[in-house]
Design a protein around this motif. Sequence first.
Motif, short mmCIF file in Angstrom:
data_model
loop_
_atom_site.label_atom_id
_atom_site.label_comp_id
_atom_site.label_asym_id
_atom_site.label_seq_id
_atom_site.Cartn_x
_atom_site.Cartn_y
_atom_site.Cartn_z
N UNK A 335 0.80 -1.23 0.00
CA UNK A 335 0.00 0.00 0.00
C UNK A 335 0.83 1.27 0.00
N UNK A 336 1.90 1.26 -0.79
CA UNK A 336 2.77 2.42 -0.94
C UNK A 336 2.57 3.07 -2.31
N UNK A 337 2.77 4.38 -2.41
CA UNK A 337 2.80 4.98 -3.74
C UNK A 337 4.00 4.42 -4.51
N UNK A 338 3.80 4.19 -5.80
CA UNK A 338 4.93 3.72 -6.62
C UNK A 338 5.96 4.84 -6.71
N UNK A 339 7.24 4.54 -6.66
CA UNK A 339 7.76 3.19 -6.65
C UNK A 339 8.26 2.83 -5.24
N UNK A 340 8.14 1.53 -4.93
CA UNK A 340 8.58 1.07 -3.62
C UNK A 340 9.09 -0.36 -3.73
N UNK A 341 10.00 -0.59 -4.67
CA UNK A 341 10.60 -1.90 -4.84
C UNK A 341 11.81 -2.07 -3.94
N UNK A 342 12.07 -3.32 -3.58
CA UNK A 342 13.23 -3.65 -2.75
C UNK A 342 13.94 -4.85 -3.36
#
Length: 534
Positions: A335-342
Amino acid sequence: MTTEALGAAVEELLRPVTGTALSGGTGGAAALEPLVREVLGALADGAARRGGPVAAASPADLAGGVADTFGAARGTEALGRLTELLAHGSADPADPACAAHLHCPPLAVAVAADLAVSALNPSQDSWDQAPAATVLETLLLEEMAGLVGYDPAEAAGVLTSGGTESNLMGLMLARDRVLGAATGRQIELTGVPRAGAGVGLGSAAGARPRILASAAAHFSVQRAAALLGLGEDAVIPVAVDSQLRMRTGALTAALERCVERGQLPVAIVATAGTTDTGAIDPLRECAELAARYGAWLHVDAAYGGGALLSDRLAPLLDGIELADSVSLDWHKLGWQPAAAGIFLVRKSETYASLARRAVYLNPADDEEAGYPSLLGLSLRTTRRADAFKIAVTLRTLGREGLGRLVDACHELAVAGARAVAAHPRLELHGQAGAGEPVLTAFLFRYVPAASGGAAASGGASADADAVRADEVNAALRRRLLREGGAVVGRTELPGEGPGRVRLKLTLLNPHTTVREVERLLDAVVAAGAAEEGA
């Protein structure tokens, strides 16, 4: 010209220009406040004018409206008019009838945190551009490593733009480590040797590298292979079962064929949460096979990684801690605004081929003096402080709070799948266990009256019915979009021939009710009937 005159000239240049106030500094918050109020009002106005999950318009009509407003918006009114336009013309993932993709409605607290990042504009490529954000990203990644099951003291990672970038990084490190060991070369320096060029360097040195991934794996695996100089043909698709999980036996057979043909298995890509059904490959078995054949194991958990937040669903990812690298996306089940990849690796030393020294960003004497750098952890140079919004969310809700959101969406998907199974005009694609979705997505289709569904007779009549079913399902989805009634996904099952088109619901709004999902399914049925009668 004197210094005073130059200063006056600069002031004169800016005086007639509106919108030049900056968001940083001691006056930044005051400059932002009225603008943020205007944006919030325009967002509300645009959403009210849209009145549903998506604007009721054809693509051409929507494009014409956007062009007209874009051409007319000028000066101080541009912010409000264009924001309202964006809100009106957006697909709103917070609407219960918007359930097509892994496109989550972001938490308000995460959006507010992201505003702070936009205002301050830190860049993660050097400590002197992001002192606090550099430390925060490091601390967040230690937590994420622990969540996956890695030893935080030994792991390493970075924030990415999403699963595509993370998968590219995992396969790049796999190429460099496995192919490098086989050839005795630094692949990142000398490049990928052509087949047969390694004669005299070992039996595997001239072998063609291969990547093994399920037939349902994300398309970014092939794209990464192309970018890495291995070629898309280097990716061997492994057969899946009816739940779209990679078959362990098929993977074993594919690895054996690689060895028999003198090919080098560089990596196995296991998917934890396919985009269509949320299927999770047998991770522990994949890890055992990777170790046996000397391949790197990368787990694409961009979607399914969210299960780690849930006590109930986390066991689905048993064995993920054995992977050499992992992709996670918190702009899906986070439920994060993009972008939030790890992107994470189990052992920090496997990151060696990415290390970079740029004297204007991370000189060695700065690092020796205690100024850390994240430059050598990323494929990007300029990079937003995307860790901040995730850190704020975790500290606000905790793993337990986020896990409740995951569980709510899973239960919603279970209820939706059961409603499909009970409906006489809908057909559910087979799910694991007792017909329940693995995560929060499921596939189904509308069954036209002439079809008879799974009981259709064989021969040409059955083919004609299958073609008709595909056409009606594809058309009803477009009808819903055109009328602004719903945003429903569309995909195709693996295989050949007609009858493979399926609709998809991906439920990522934890505030949606079961009744709202049932109304969405009713809208699908009504659109299907309308298409049949068209």
